[in-house]
Design an enzyme around this catalytic site. Structure first.
Site, PDB file in Angstrom:
ATOM      1  N   LYS A 346       9.824  42.144 -37.295  1.00  0.00           N
ATOM      2  CA  LYS A 346      10.592  43.141 -36.541  1.00  0.00           C
ATOM      3  C   LYS A 346      11.527  43.943 -37.452  1.00  0.00           C
ATOM      4  CE  LYS A 346       8.772  41.663 -32.714  1.00  0.00           C
ATOM      5  NZ  LYS A 346       9.454  41.228 -31.516  1.00  0.00           N
ATOM      6  N   ASP A 347      11.883  43.389 -38.603  1.00  0.00           N
ATOM      7  CA  ASP A 347      12.779  44.099 -39.524  1.00  0.00           C
ATOM      8  C   ASP A 347      12.165  45.400 -40.033  1.00  0.00           C
ATOM      9  OD1 ASP A 347      15.012  42.355 -39.553  1.00  0.00           O
ATOM     10  OD2 ASP A 347      13.960  40.984 -40.890  1.00  0.00           O
TER      11      ASP A 347
END
Length: 738
Positions: A346-347
């Site tokens: 998700k980063d």
């Protein structure tokens, strides 16, 4: 004279000399000149008074391409080296360079640019012009700068057979490769549009690409967005003033009709030559090229986009390769997506999207971002928005809803520890599906959203993968993984690969499919589910059935999802953008708990997707087996994908398994898989125990730092009730913005 005016490079220095030439032409041949002048303007609407300015390294073909573009547009062509510098200095460029030296040459070159002006022309810069800031600022005032981006290896090959005495900076001890690499920073600073130029591409083809790039730059209307639930008749009758662009969909998040935004004309396509030109590029360079094609420069200029990408990936990732590819065994490769600050894939989106969002939103309104998470999104979005400038934090706040008892202890600690002055986590006494559905319902509740706007001057926005901008950075790492395989000599470009991805909300899988549509040779997308295997059943049968299903809590909580939001975008695509059908299917799912695809659509789906699922028992067994044989620890979600890949791959081509999180985020399950009898319930103690194994990859630095800071941090908890959630939202707005 007329022939030279139309087709050949002109020795023009100033606007005065240009005007003087026009005057002589008018006096000598007024009728003929009038006809040419009229013809020039009629065929020259692409330019108007603007110049097309070609920029790139020596050997990029700027002069040749400029002449061809000038012929196609029937306009003046100016080569800065030949028509400006050498005419001004009355000596060749190489003589001037030898006469005054490197630094003085750049200054003299810049001064010549500052005295130069033209309009409606094609201008080929020298390779060193972009190194003079004032000169380039002067040129950009009346021009569209087109960067001819040629791979360094291609440039070096071209220059082998040419004289090198005109290349500024070349001297004993400084290689041509060093010079080319050094200059890239200046090219990136000034261009408006980029044209990728491969090794064997003909100048005529590059010229066409230049014209296409300029047309795109000038016409934002080419890149509008539609809802997955909009009808074709409604789209065709829509006024231009109602069209939506990238900036709009980033800030709006969800369409007013409940659908998801998709580009009306689809995604951009890259040629094989263009992809091959990125094989030697860094991850950040690949990201910029791909995202430039997906985001119109009128929404975010290329220079600003480059700045955002550098901010997102430059220092926030612990691995210099950003998304490294690791060989496991046989033809299996792991795409490590956990080197960001919060240790999950998700980063990649959420270090980037906050900056895109802050740039796109109007300054006249405050925004509250709503997020629902099954675990990893929460800490990633909280961390991402924490890196905004202080002025942006004052007008942008965020609330993260997560299932209070549906995430791992470390995930919860992360979400609590990542709270900031403008970002909060709220635990909900329910599951992820409730959180996600609640947010969708809030967005489509016009009474509530209108009240917030009128009463508090605050609009709502989404940062979940329902937001289009969340998907774009994920396309990049799927494309980059394939290019890495080619770069490592595992396969040649064009040879197929399969991908296997642990999937719950279908965003990561959809991004891989989008990479395939853009030209990456992905053969099969393998969807890996845990015991919440509604997607597996759907892909195998065409029936999406939630009746009687209850969410099962597993060791891979990020894919403990029954309603896959991004599946809607995929179905809209294979249904030939039939918004009415998509509306019918998802209304039926909402009201009756199920829907069934037509046979023709199921056939299309099964050409693209394969699916399998994995039990918790098999997940832990895979973690133990891989560690025992390789010393490498998989996280629980990657283990799910590994099990499914082992079962479904046919071993005729490489397979890339997405490793979506660091194993330390799920320490209790990992310690159980490693057959540790007694497990301390303290998350920090669990990480220290895992660290003692000296396994690969090492314990994630960001997790340790976050857990050390968290202590007994506090967070809000609320009931699974829409009214309660809306009350929380209003209270947070009052506290932050009022």
């Amino acid at each position: 004279m007329f022939h030279i005016f139309q087709y050949q490079p002109l020795r023009l220095i100033t606007q005065n000399s240009l005007s003087s030439m026009y005057l002589k032409l008018m006096l000598s041949r007024p009728v003929a000149f009038a006809q040419i002048w009229k013809s020039w303007f009629s065929s020259h609407s692409l330019l108007g008074k603007k110049n097309i300015i070609l920029m790139g390294p020596p050997g990029a073909g700027k002069t040749t391409v400029g002449r061809i573009v000038g012929q196609k547009l029937d306009c003046p062509v100016i080569d800065i080296d030949d028509d400006v510098l050498e005419t001004t200095w009355n000596m060749s460029v190489s003589e001037k360079l030898q006469d005054v030296g490197y630094e003085e040459f750049l200054e003299e070159e810049g001064k010549a640019l500052l005295k130069f002006s033209a309009s409606g022309s094609v201008i080929s810069l020298s390779g060193s012009n972009p190194m003079h800031a004032a000169g380039m600022q002067h040129m950009k005032k009346n021009g569209i700068v087109v960067y001819l981006d040629v791979p360094t290896t291609v440039i070096m090959s071209r220059l082998k057979s040419k004289e090198m005495d005109r290349i500024v900076g070349l001297s004993p001890g400084i290689s041509l490769k060093d010079i080319l690499q050094f200059r890239k920073q200046f090219y990136k600073r000034w261009f408006d549009v980029r044209v990728l130029c491969g090794g064997d591409i003909a100048a005529e083809v590059v010229a066409e690409k230049v014209l296409d790039a300029v047309k795109r730059y000038q016409d934002l209307k080419l890149e509008t967005f539609i809802s997955t639930r909009s009808s074709r008749s409604g789209r065709s009758s829509e006024k231009d003033s109602h069209k939506l662009y990238f900036s709009d969909v980033v800030t709006q998040g969800l369409a007013l009709d409940g659908g998801l935004f998709v580009p009306e004309r689809g995604l951009p396509k890259f040629t094989a030559e263009e992809w091959q030109g990125l094989i030697e590029a860094t991850y950040i360079e690949r990201a910029q090229v791909i995202l430039e094609r997906c985001i119109h420069p009128a929404d975010i200029p290329a220079s600003k986009l480059a700045e955002i990408i550098e901010t997102a990936y430059g220092e926030n990732f612990s691995c210099s390769k950003i998304a490294p590819l690791r060989h496991m065994a046989g033809n299996q490769f792991l795409l490590e997506l956990f080197h960001g600050p919060t240790a999950s894939f998700k980063d990649f989106a959420l270090q980037l999207v906050p900056h895109l969002f802050a740039y796109c939103i109007p300054r006249s309104c405050n925004y509250l971002i709503l997020v629902a998470t099954s675990g990893d999104t929460g800490s990633a979005v909280l961390d991402g928005f924490s890196h905004l400038h202080d002025t942006d934090k004052q007008r942008i706040a965020l609330v993260n809803f997560f299932p209070e008892d549906g995430v791992s202890p470390i995930q919860k600690s992360q979400m609590i520890g990542c709270q900031k002055e403008n970002a909060w986590s709220v635990g909900v006494k329910s599951d992820f599906d409730f959180c996600q559905t609640a947010i969708k319902q809030i967005f489509t509740n016009s009474d509530f959203t209108g009240f917030l706007t009128v009463e508090y001057g605050t609009a709502l926005a989404a940062a979940n993968s329902i937001n289009w901008a969340r998907l774009l950075p994920q396309i990049v790492y799927h494309a980059s993984a394939y290019l890495d395989l080619v770069h490592q000599g595992i396969l040649s470009f064009g040879s197929p690969v399969d991908v296997c991805i642990p999937t719950g909300n279908f965003g990561n899988m959809l991004a891989a499919f989008y990479a395939k549509m853009m030209g990456i040779p992905i053969r099969k997308c393998i969807c890996a589910s845990n015991e919440n295997n509604v997607l597996t059943d759907f892909i195998r049968t065409g029936v999406y059935d939630l009746r009687g299903r209850k969410l099962i809590s597993t060791f891979s909580p990020a894919v403990d999802i029954l309603k896959s939001s991004n599946l809607e975008r995929y179905l809209h695509l294979i249904a030939n953008e039939d918004g009415q059908l998509v509306t019918q299917l998802f209304n039926q799912l909402e009201n009756q708990g199920h829907f069934q695809l037509r046979k023709d659509l199921l056939g299309k789906l099964q050409q693209d997707l394969v699916a399998g699922w994995c039990s918790d028992e098999d997940c832990l067994a895979a973690i133990h087996s891989v560690y025992s044989t390789t010393g490498y620890i998989l996280d629980t979600h990657t283990a799910v994908a590994k099990v499914v890949a082992d079962r479904l791959q046919d071993r005729t081509c490489p397979i890339i398994i997405s490793s979506t999180a660091h194993y330390a985020k799920f320490a209790p399950a990992i310690l159980r898989a490693l057959r540790i009898a007694e497990i301390n319930q303290n998350p920090l103690s669990q990480l220290h125990l895992l660290s003692s194994y000296s396994a690969l990859p090492p314990i994630h630095w960001g997790l340790l730092e976050t857990l050390k800071k968290t202590g007994n941090g506090d967070h809000q908890v609320c009931a699974a009730d829409m009214n309660v959630l809306m009350s929380h939202i209003e209270t947070l707005i009052q506290n932050h913005f009022m």
